[in-house]
Design an enzyme around this catalytic site. Structure first.
Site, PDB file in Angstrom:
ATOM      1  N   SER A 145       0.827  -1.202   0.000  1.00 40.41           N
ATOM      2  CA  SER A 145       0.000   0.000   0.000  1.00 40.41           C
ATOM      3  C   SER A 145       0.866   1.258   0.000  1.00 40.41           C
ATOM      4  CB  SER A 145      -0.964  -0.053   1.183  1.00 40.41           C
ATOM      5  OG  SER A 145      -2.056   0.806   0.992  1.00 40.41           O
ATOM      6  N   ASP A 182      -5.265  -3.843  -2.305  1.00 37.39           N
ATOM      7  CA  ASP A 182      -4.232  -3.479  -1.340  1.00 37.39           C
ATOM      8  C   ASP A 182      -3.472  -4.698  -0.802  1.00 37.39           C
ATOM      9  OD1 ASP A 182      -2.854  -2.592   0.960  1.00 37.39           O
ATOM     10  OD2 ASP A 182      -4.357  -1.072   1.368  1.00 37.39           O
TER      11      ASP A 182
END
Length: 296
Positions: A40, A154
């Protein structure tokens, strides 16, 4: 001879700006970062660093106000996410170009999650921007990346602190940064900011309208309706990542774990870069000093 470091940059939204401070403190103290992996925001900051553009990125994000952040968010009505991310990728392209991962100055891994096959995906070659975009696709926030027969989101969904990709570098130290730590906020002097009157993103922004301009005065107080849908979702993601991060660290302990408090800022406070950078620098300075004393 410099001490070499494999650096692991965790996921955690706007707290990921603290990775910049960690990197700057490592370099200031004479460490050589020879490998970086991230999930991320860790993948984003790590990729920018590996491409040699960290100062340009730093200069940009420290100038963002909450209005600037809002303008970057190309909202969509698609059910699988709120933000397409095209404006952000365009700005990153202006800063980075579009280098290939295998051409970066140091080995780099971005970790994403394949929801279709329920497994991690490591990006270690191909387009850097594509890797970053897949790794930052927070469920319900950014739209996922759809390619071939997989849906990528993510990396923090399965691995918020991706330590294993850095092991092959055989560096002197593996240093990991946890953005979801339950440690207390340290007493540090952080820079003032004029943008703290409002969070960076929330359901309460009334997404069918637009925020006020930079020069306008905030006159209407936000209604206290409790947490919005996005707040609830992101809070759930953070709780999940905190728990997963503990398992990852326990399974393969790094030589040093730099812990950024989860209450340092909200997940979406992307207008608070200066504070988070300084917080990362201060916490890493203390952590590194303690490690160095113990190694003498």
């Amino acid at each position: 001879m410099k001490t070499t470091v494999s650096l692991v940059l965790g996921s955690g939204g706007a707290r990921g700006y603290s990775h910049i401070g960690v990197i700057e403190e490592l370099e200031r103290r004479g460490y050589e970062i020879v490998c970086v992996a991230g999930s991320s925001m860790g993948a984003l900051v790590g990729g920018v660093y590996a491409a040699g553009r960290l100062q340009e990125y730093r200069q940009w994000v420290t100038g963002l106000s909450w209005v600037s952040v809002f303008k970057l968010m190309d909202l969509t009505l698609r059910g699988e996410g709120t933000i397409r991310g095209e404006r952000l990728l365009k700005r990153l392209t202006e800063i980075l170009g579009n280098p290939l991962i295998e051409e970066l100055a140091i080995p780099y891994t971005a970790v994403a999650t394949d929801l279709t096959h329920q497994k991690e995906v490591w990006f270690q070659n191909g387009s850097l921007l594509d890797a970053i975009r897949a790794s930052i696709a927070v469920p319900g926030f950014f739209t996922p990346v759809i390619e071939e027969e997989r849906m990528l989101v993510d990396g923090g969904v399965l691995n918020p602190i991706p330590i294993i990709p850095t092991v092959a570098a055989h560096a002197d130290l593996i240093i990991a940064v946890d953005l979801n730590s339950d440690v207390k906020m340290p007493q540090v002097s952080l820079p003032d900011t004029q943008y703290l009157n409002r969070s960076g993103f929330s359901d309460e922004w009334h997404l069918d309208g637009s925020p006020q301009g930079e020069g306008e005065t905030e006159e209407v107080s936000l209604p206290n309706k409790g947490a919005g849908r996005i707040d609830v979702l992101l809070n759930a993601v953070e709780v999940m990542q905190e728990s997963l991060g503990k398992y990852k660290v326990a399974g393969y302990p790094p030589d040093l774990l730099i812990q950024i408090p989860k209450d340092a800022c909200s997940f979406y406070d992307f207008h608070r870069a200066s504070e988070m950078i300084e917080l990362g620098r201060c916490i890493s300075e203390r952590s590194l000093e303690s490690m160095e004393v113990s190694m003498r």
